[in-house]
Design an enzyme around this catalytic site. Sequence first.
Site, mmCIF file in Angstrom:
data_model
loop_
_atom_site.group_PDB
_atom_site.id
_atom_site.type_symbol
_atom_site.label_atom_id
_atom_site.label_comp_id
_atom_site.label_asym_id
_atom_site.label_seq_id
_atom_site.Cartn_x
_atom_site.Cartn_y
_atom_site.Cartn_z
ATOM 1 N N SER A 11 0.821 -1.217 0.000
ATOM 2 C CA SER A 11 0.000 0.000 0.000
ATOM 3 C C SER A 11 0.853 1.265 0.000
ATOM 4 O O SER A 11 0.376 2.335 -0.375
ATOM 5 C CB SER A 11 -0.931 0.002 1.215
ATOM 6 O OG SER A 11 -0.152 0.006 2.392
ATOM 7 N N SER A 127 14.894 -6.607 7.097
ATOM 8 C CA SER A 127 15.328 -6.265 8.450
ATOM 9 C C SER A 127 15.535 -4.755 8.474
ATOM 10 O O SER A 127 14.732 -4.006 7.886
ATOM 11 C CB SER A 127 16.606 -7.043 8.785
ATOM 12 O OG SER A 127 17.088 -6.702 10.051
ATOM 13 N N TYR A 141 11.180 -2.491 18.270
ATOM 14 C CA TYR A 141 11.413 -2.577 16.817
ATOM 15 C C TYR A 141 12.740 -3.301 16.571
ATOM 16 O O TYR A 141 12.808 -4.253 15.800
ATOM 17 C CB TYR A 141 11.442 -1.168 16.217
ATOM 18 C CG TYR A 141 11.782 -1.122 14.744
ATOM 19 C CD1 TYR A 141 10.835 -1.469 13.782
ATOM 20 C CD2 TYR A 141 13.047 -0.726 14.312
ATOM 21 C CE1 TYR A 141 11.155 -1.425 12.430
ATOM 22 C CE2 TYR A 141 13.365 -0.673 12.964
ATOM 23 C CZ TYR A 141 12.410 -1.024 12.031
ATOM 24 O OH TYR A 141 12.727 -0.987 10.691
ATOM 25 N N LYS A 145 13.462 -7.004 14.808
ATOM 26 C CA LYS A 145 14.363 -7.154 13.651
ATOM 27 C C LYS A 145 15.553 -8.068 14.006
ATOM 28 O O LYS A 145 15.993 -8.845 13.167
ATOM 29 C CB LYS A 145 14.857 -5.786 13.159
ATOM 30 C CG LYS A 145 13.751 -4.872 12.609
ATOM 31 C CD LYS A 145 13.120 -5.395 11.329
ATOM 32 C CE LYS A 145 12.223 -4.364 10.652
ATOM 33 N NZ LYS A 145 11.466 -4.893 9.507
HETATM 34 N N1 LIG Z 1 11.566 3.456 5.833
HETATM 35 C C1 LIG Z 1 12.677 3.151 6.432
HETATM 36 O O1 LIG Z 1 13.516 4.036 6.658
HETATM 37 C C2 LIG Z 1 12.977 1.726 6.834
HETATM 38 C C3 LIG Z 1 14.240 1.466 7.358
HETATM 39 C C4 LIG Z 1 14.563 0.158 7.719
HETATM 40 C C5 LIG Z 1 13.640 -0.861 7.540
HETATM 41 N N2 LIG Z 1 12.408 -0.590 7.038
HETATM 42 C C6 LIG Z 1 11.495 -1.729 6.875
HETATM 43 O O2 LIG Z 1 10.995 -1.746 5.538
HETATM 44 C C7 LIG Z 1 9.705 -2.351 5.511
HETATM 45 C C8 LIG Z 1 8.732 -1.451 4.760
HETATM 46 O O3 LIG Z 1 8.592 -0.242 5.475
HETATM 47 P P1 LIG Z 1 8.248 1.158 4.794
HETATM 48 O O4 LIG Z 1 9.282 2.102 5.231
HETATM 49 O O5 LIG Z 1 7.951 0.997 3.354
HETATM 50 O O6 LIG Z 1 6.940 1.548 5.648
HETATM 51 P P2 LIG Z 1 5.431 1.864 5.248
HETATM 52 O O7 LIG Z 1 5.370 2.849 4.146
HETATM 53 O O8 LIG Z 1 4.788 2.192 6.561
HETATM 54 O O9 LIG Z 1 4.871 0.459 4.708
HETATM 55 C C9 LIG Z 1 4.598 -0.616 5.561
HETATM 56 C C10 LIG Z 1 3.680 -1.610 4.859
HETATM 57 O O10 LIG Z 1 3.445 -2.725 5.733
HETATM 58 C C11 LIG Z 1 2.031 -2.955 5.813
HETATM 59 N N3 LIG Z 1 1.660 -3.585 7.082
HETATM 60 C C12 LIG Z 1 1.797 -3.074 8.341
HETATM 61 N N4 LIG Z 1 1.299 -3.942 9.242
HETATM 62 C C13 LIG Z 1 0.823 -5.010 8.537
HETATM 63 C C14 LIG Z 1 0.171 -6.224 8.903
HETATM 64 N N5 LIG Z 1 -0.134 -6.538 10.182
HETATM 65 N N6 LIG Z 1 -0.173 -7.095 7.920
HETATM 66 C C15 LIG Z 1 0.083 -6.790 6.628
HETATM 67 N N7 LIG Z 1 0.676 -5.654 6.209
HETATM 68 C C16 LIG Z 1 1.042 -4.779 7.168
HETATM 69 C C17 LIG Z 1 1.430 -1.565 5.663
HETATM 70 O O11 LIG Z 1 0.068 -1.673 5.318
HETATM 71 P P3 LIG Z 1 -1.035 -0.558 5.761
HETATM 72 O O12 LIG Z 1 -0.942 0.520 4.727
HETATM 73 O O13 LIG Z 1 -2.315 -1.296 5.739
HETATM 74 O O14 LIG Z 1 -0.642 -0.086 7.141
HETATM 75 C C18 LIG Z 1 2.299 -0.997 4.539
HETATM 76 O O15 LIG Z 1 1.875 -1.482 3.296
HETATM 77 C C19 LIG Z 1 9.332 -2.601 6.981
HETATM 78 O O16 LIG Z 1 9.603 -3.947 7.315
HETATM 79 C C20 LIG Z 1 10.233 -1.646 7.734
HETATM 80 O O17 LIG Z 1 10.497 -2.086 9.068
HETATM 81 C C21 LIG Z 1 12.053 0.680 6.700
#
Ligand SMILES: NC(=O)c1ccc[n+]([C@@H]2O[C@H](COP(=O)([O-])OP(=O)(O)OC[C@H]3O[C@@H](n4cnc5c(N)ncnc54)[C@H](OP(=O)(O)O)[C@@H]3O)[C@@H](O)[C@H]2O)c1
Length: 269
Positions: A11, A127, A141, A145
């Site tokens: 999403s 991760s 968090y 991870k």
């Molecule tokens: N952004 C960063 O700087 C960063 C850094 C390190 C790691 N990460 C990791 O990268 C991954 C993606 O994060 P992002 O930054 O792209 O964040 P994001 O934009 O918040 O996207 C998170 C996605 O996960 C979905 N989600 C959350 N809870 C869920 C559940 N219970 N079941 C199914 N789907 C669920 C959300 O859906 P909804 O829209 O329905 O909430 C959304 O599609 C995560 O694992 C995050 O920990 C991100």
Amino acid sequence: MKKVIIITGVSSGFGRHTAAMLAAEGHTVYGTVRRDVDLRNGVHILRMDLTDADSVRDAVATVCSREKRIDVLINNAGMHTGGPAETLPEDYLRLQMETNFLGTVRITREVLPVMRNQGGGTIINFSSIGGLMGLPFQSYYSAAKFALEGFSEALRLEVRQFNIRIVLINPGDFHTNNTLNRRNFLAPTDSTDPYHEQYTKTHGIIERDETGGMDPEKLAVKIVRIVRSRRPRLRYVIASPDQRLSVLLKRILPERWFMKIIGSYYRIR
Ligand SMILES: NC(=O)c1ccc[n+]([C@@H]2O[C@H](COP(=O)([O-])OP(=O)(O)OC[C@H]3O[C@@H](n4cnc5c(N)ncnc54)[C@H](OP(=O)(O)O)[C@@H]3O)[C@@H](O)[C@H]2O)c1
């Protein structure tokens, strides 16, 4: 070779960009969502919530019955809590582990027999830099991870015999919806809370780094390359030069020195 790919959480953020890029490459991409989203990018949409075992089972079964195989699973979906370890509400802590760790394990265990029976596949687990070092006021968090790290390393060894490759991605700070979503899961602290001052200071640094983070499309390009690779590595740290340096320093410096550096970065008293 064109592949059948499941990617969780399309999403927004990494999931959205990566799914669109993989579909544009000609792969058959199934992306999971929890709510209605208008994607129009060639991605087949599946309803799935990682905390709901039935929905995970149904999503995997749908792809199997339509495509008869799953070549790649990208475990991207996740959420992010923030706050003092002592006072973060326990339901947030449970949701953190249930989503980022148990949910990822749940879908992985559904997909593994499919990959084993078809003779191989690739599972890419998201991760974080926070999965390589404990980050202040992001303790649960980081814990989720770290758990995913241990699980992925062990699993890589267990399933090598079946030609299944397990890959870990450690992103640094990227500008996604992650920050906004975390605001729903912050520990409420008032000015009388003993952590208030430190938490507010450190949390400001965390949010500044995230909002000034890199473009998620850059990460999506790397994931597309990993999907193409015949022999992907265990780990890909995808981050700014400073953050890559912090990962290296954690490996080579005495712990006390490294903790000093991290503490001073986050202005810990
Ligand atoms: N952004 C960063 O700087 C960063 C850094 C390190 C790691 N990460 C990791 O990268 C991954 C993606 O994060 P992002 O930054 O792209 O964040 P994001 O934009 O918040 O996207 C998170 C996605 O996960 C979905 N989600 C959350 N809870 C869920 C559940 N219970 N079941 C199914 N789907 C669920 C959300 O859906 P909804 O829209 O329905 O909430 C959304 O599609 C995560 O694992 C995050 O920990 C991100």
